[in-house]
Design an enzyme around this catalytic site. Sequence first.
Site, PDB file in Angstrom:
ATOM      1  CG  HIS A 131      34.012   5.707  89.467  1.00  0.00           C
ATOM      2  ND1 HIS A 131      34.441   6.042  90.731  1.00  0.00           N
ATOM      3  CD2 HIS A 131      33.694   4.378  89.514  1.00  0.00           C
ATOM      4  CE1 HIS A 131      34.383   4.979  91.512  1.00  0.00           C
ATOM      5  NE2 HIS A 131      33.936   3.959  90.795  1.00  0.00           N
ATOM      6  CG  ASP A 133      31.172  33.465  94.036  1.00  0.00           C
ATOM      7  OD1 ASP A 133      31.433  34.418  94.787  1.00  0.00           O
ATOM      8  OD2 ASP A 133      30.082  33.353  93.439  1.00  0.00           O
ATOM      9  CG  ASP A 158      31.375  13.234  79.979  1.00  0.00           C
ATOM     10  OD1 ASP A 158      31.585  12.331  79.157  1.00  0.00           O
ATOM     11  OD2 ASP A 158      31.253  14.430  79.656  1.00  0.00           O
ATOM     12  CG  ASN A 174      36.471  16.416  84.423  1.00  0.00           C
ATOM     13  OD1 ASN A 174      37.093  16.111  83.416  1.00  0.00           O
ATOM     14  ND2 ASN A 174      35.149  16.387  84.479  1.00  0.00           N
TER      15      ASN A 174
END
EC number: 2.7.1.23
Length: 294
Positions: free
Chosen positions: A78, A178, A73, A148
């Site tokens: 990319h 977080d 992936d 993504n």
Amino acid sequence: MRIGFFPNMGKSNIMAVLKMAAHICKEEGIEVFLPDDLESDAPARVLKIPKTHIISRPEIFKQIDIAFSFGGDGTIIHLARQIYPYNVPVCGINLGELGFLNQIEIHQMQSHIKRIVQGEYKIEKRGHLYAYIDRNDGNEEELVPIINEIVITRAEPAKMARIHMSVNNQHTQMYPSDGLIISSATGSTGYNLSAGGPIMKPDNRSIIVTPVAPHLIQGVSLVLEEHDTIQITMPEREPQLHICIDGTFDYTFTNKETLHISSNPVYCLFVRFKDQCFFGTLFKKLASRRDELL
């Protein structure tokens, strides 16, 4: 038909797979192109690609009809980031562990390349995200395209971040957590899924906001519309936050600056085969990974 090969040369079986793919393409009368920036010249030599078909990425994107990504992936993400402005569809040959974005397994290359030649496929339009930072000096810094997700955290691991989020310039809430994941539908099966966020079909144009380990009750994901915009700031007590895009590109911004996120109006194009069910394939791959881990 003209097809570009974009391999991840770090894969152990890459040359054998490229040879197989090139042989199939030759049988089907397909011209094969290679980018001239591969770490090795072995593919060009072994596949006997003519020099006229080994060109730079901007030029190769103008020449080809379809781009083949050989890898996992990360490889296809990319490539998609580079090629989307040229309206060239990407087709992934999976050499990774799961390969959610790839549609051809190695054993399917013969049949599926033939199907491409025969036009037995469709083009799937996937949305992705655009971001920039209003810097303290008055300039705008444009970030790399987000295929993504974009993740906002503290730079130090295991430190709580305080993140203010506005939608369409109206303050929504402060997330003590977080981190915060802002994802496209493509990224819904990545970090977003691991953090408990929803899975979206690839052609869904929504923007997903999922907190990471929220410290209060704001643990639910938000699903925004394609035309919505997001603004991220932080309180004075938070000196700066860290940004990571697609697990690869890193930035920081301060409490005097604003991160803006929106949908990119130009879609990424992916080759999809008409008999493949997104959710069926997804859960089959997830189940195979689960069995491997047990």
